[in-house]
Design a protein around this motif. Structure first.
Motif, PDB file in Angstrom:
ATOM      1  N   GLY A 217       0.808  -1.215   0.000  1.00 40.52           N
ATOM      2  CA  GLY A 217       0.000   0.000   0.000  1.00 40.52           C
ATOM      3  C   GLY A 217       0.840   1.263   0.000  1.00 40.52           C
ATOM      4  O   GLY A 217       0.539   2.230  -0.712  1.00 40.52           O
ATOM      5  N   SER A 218       1.935   1.256   0.775  1.00 39.17           N
ATOM      6  CA  SER A 218       2.823   2.423   0.835  1.00 39.17           C
ATOM      7  C   SER A 218       3.527   2.644  -0.496  1.00 39.17           C
ATOM      8  O   SER A 218       3.646   3.777  -0.973  1.00 39.17           O
TER       9      SER A 218
ATOM     10  N   LYS B 276      10.309   0.683   5.793  1.00 36.07           N
ATOM     11  CA  LYS B 276       9.353   1.359   6.678  1.00 36.07           C
ATOM     12  C   LYS B 276       8.363   0.365   7.265  1.00 36.07           C
ATOM     13  O   LYS B 276       8.073   0.387   8.475  1.00 36.07           O
ATOM     14  N   SER B 277       7.844  -0.527   6.438  1.00 37.14           N
ATOM     15  CA  SER B 277       6.837  -1.483   6.890  1.00 37.14           C
ATOM     16  C   SER B 277       7.429  -2.509   7.855  1.00 37.14           C
ATOM     17  O   SER B 277       6.773  -2.893   8.834  1.00 37.14           O
ATOM     18  N   VAL B 278       8.642  -2.963   7.584  1.00 35.17           N
ATOM     19  CA  VAL B 278       9.306  -3.898   8.503  1.00 35.17           C
ATOM     20  C   VAL B 278       9.500  -3.237   9.863  1.00 35.17           C
ATOM     21  O   VAL B 278       9.252  -3.855  10.910  1.00 35.17           O
ATOM     22  N   THR B 279       9.923  -1.962   9.860  1.00 41.38           N
ATOM     23  CA  THR B 279      10.125  -1.236  11.121  1.00 41.38           C
ATOM     24  C   THR B 279       8.823  -1.117  11.900  1.00 41.38           C
ATOM     25  O   THR B 279       8.779  -1.392  13.115  1.00 41.38           O
ATOM     26  N   GLU B 280       7.751  -0.717  11.234  1.00 42.65           N
ATOM     27  CA  GLU B 280       6.454  -0.571  11.908  1.00 42.65           C
ATOM     28  C   GLU B 280       5.942  -1.910  12.425  1.00 42.65           C
ATOM     29  O   GLU B 280       5.378  -1.982  13.531  1.00 42.65           O
ATOM     30  N   THR B 281       6.151  -2.967  11.661  1.00 42.74           N
ATOM     31  CA  THR B 281       5.680  -4.292  12.072  1.00 42.74           C
ATOM     32  C   THR B 281       6.456  -4.808  13.264  1.00 42.74           C
ATOM     33  O   THR B 281       5.870  -5.359  14.215  1.00 42.74           O
ATOM     34  N   VAL B 282       7.768  -4.639  13.263  1.00 44.16           N
ATOM     35  CA  VAL B 282       8.599  -5.104  14.382  1.00 44.16           C
ATOM     36  C   VAL B 282       8.217  -4.378  15.667  1.00 44.16           C
ATOM     37  O   VAL B 282       8.069  -4.998  16.730  1.00 44.16           O
TER      38      VAL B 282
END
Length: 312
Positions: free
Chosen positions: A108-109, A155-161
């Protein structure tokens, strides 16, 4: 104690439409058909862009990336959602939830950035036609697309972690049909402020900023088109960006409606149905819009189709 609470969660229960079995049976064929059209339509756009040398241009390179994104985005949640619509066992593992969350966020991003890049491409093609092949080189296309994919994945990996490291204290029921990050954060019994700040900054950078860039690009494009002396020239110039403009309006229109509408205290099933349809319909319509609004795509598709039948 925090570690114990965190490790208690081994799976989540995706509530979805579990309280409405008749609605589940109705949504299954509808969503199955739309997912099939999404796969076939975007695969066809991708195949035509690769097989027809006339479409080996920056515009269709980015369109191919958009098709890949739509396939990836819907495939992160639709297959499991279809299984859950017909099953009483609506669980997903903790790791599976994290992977689904990360991939859907990333897709999505990336689409937000890619739509802005496509607007920039149309700006260069219409406002600087003579310098366009030099300004939008193949190397720049690869750099822009690759940077979008890599940055949004990071960015998504950071937010998920950050989200998955929170303690959940045994709470397992996600009030959603997928592992949507805001729905998962509601289950956390720890401080979610860091995660919320990351999401807010990401939302600002990936929604208003690209949208403002797209609007600026089209203002400059419109100003250039209005200076074209002939009506035929204006129509031809506008036709090259009308499909992208339609996709932008569809994407951002539904996003703005989803997140700007008044929030009710209790989740309504109509909101959940709209969310499902929005998540499946938008990727399905993108190839339809480009095939209907773009004569080059239609001609290339007929050429590839005719070539395939001739070879048989």
């Amino acid at each position: 104690m925090e570690l114990v609470n965190r490790t208690e969660i081994s799976e989540f229960f995706l509530k979805g439409f579990s309280g409405y079995p008749a609605l589940e049976h109705l949504l299954f064929p509808v969503c199955s058909a739309m997912y099939l059209v999404t796969l076939l339509g975007n695969t066809a756009i991708l195949a035509v862009s690769v097989l027809d040398v006339r479409l080996h241009t920056p515009m269709y390179f980015f369109l191919g990336n958009l098709s890949i994104l739509d396939i990836c985005y819907t495939s992160t949640f639709v297959p499991l959602m279809l299984v859950h619509l017909l099953s009483a066992q609506k669980t997903i593992s903790f790791i599976g939830c994290a992977v689904q969350m990360c991939l859907s966020l990333s897709a999505g991003s990336t689409e937000c950035l890619l739509l802005a890049i496509m607007a920039y491409d149309r700006y260069l093609a219409i406002c600087w036609p003579l310098r366009y092949p030099v300004l939008m080189s193949h190397r720049l296309c690869l750099f822009l697309a690759g940077t979008s994919w890599v940055l949004c994945l990071f960015k998504s990996v950071t937010e998920t972690v950050i989200a998955t490291r929170l303690p959940f204290c045994g709470r397992q029921v996600v009030s959603h049909f997928t592992c949507e990050i805001l729905a998962v954060l509601k289950l956390a019994c720890g401080d979610t402020s860091v995660s919320e700040v990351f999401l807010l900054v990401g939302a600002i950078l990936l929604l208003p900023v690209p949208l403002a860039f797209i609007c600026l690009s089209y203002i400059l494009i419109l100003a250039t088109i209005l200076r074209v002396p002939s009506a035929a020239g204006r129509r031809k110039a506008f036709s090259t960006c009308s499909a992208h403009l339609a996709v932008v309006m569809l994407f951002y229109g539904t996003v703005i409606f989803m997140y700007m509408k008044p929030k009710s205290k209790e989740a309504r099933v109509s909101d959940e149905v709209f969310t499902v349809l929005y998540a499946v319909v938008t990727p399905m319509l993108n190839p339809v819009i480009y095939s209907l609004r773009n004569t080059e795509v239609k001609e290339a598709a007929r050429k590839v189709w005719g070539r395939s039948w001739t070879s048989k």
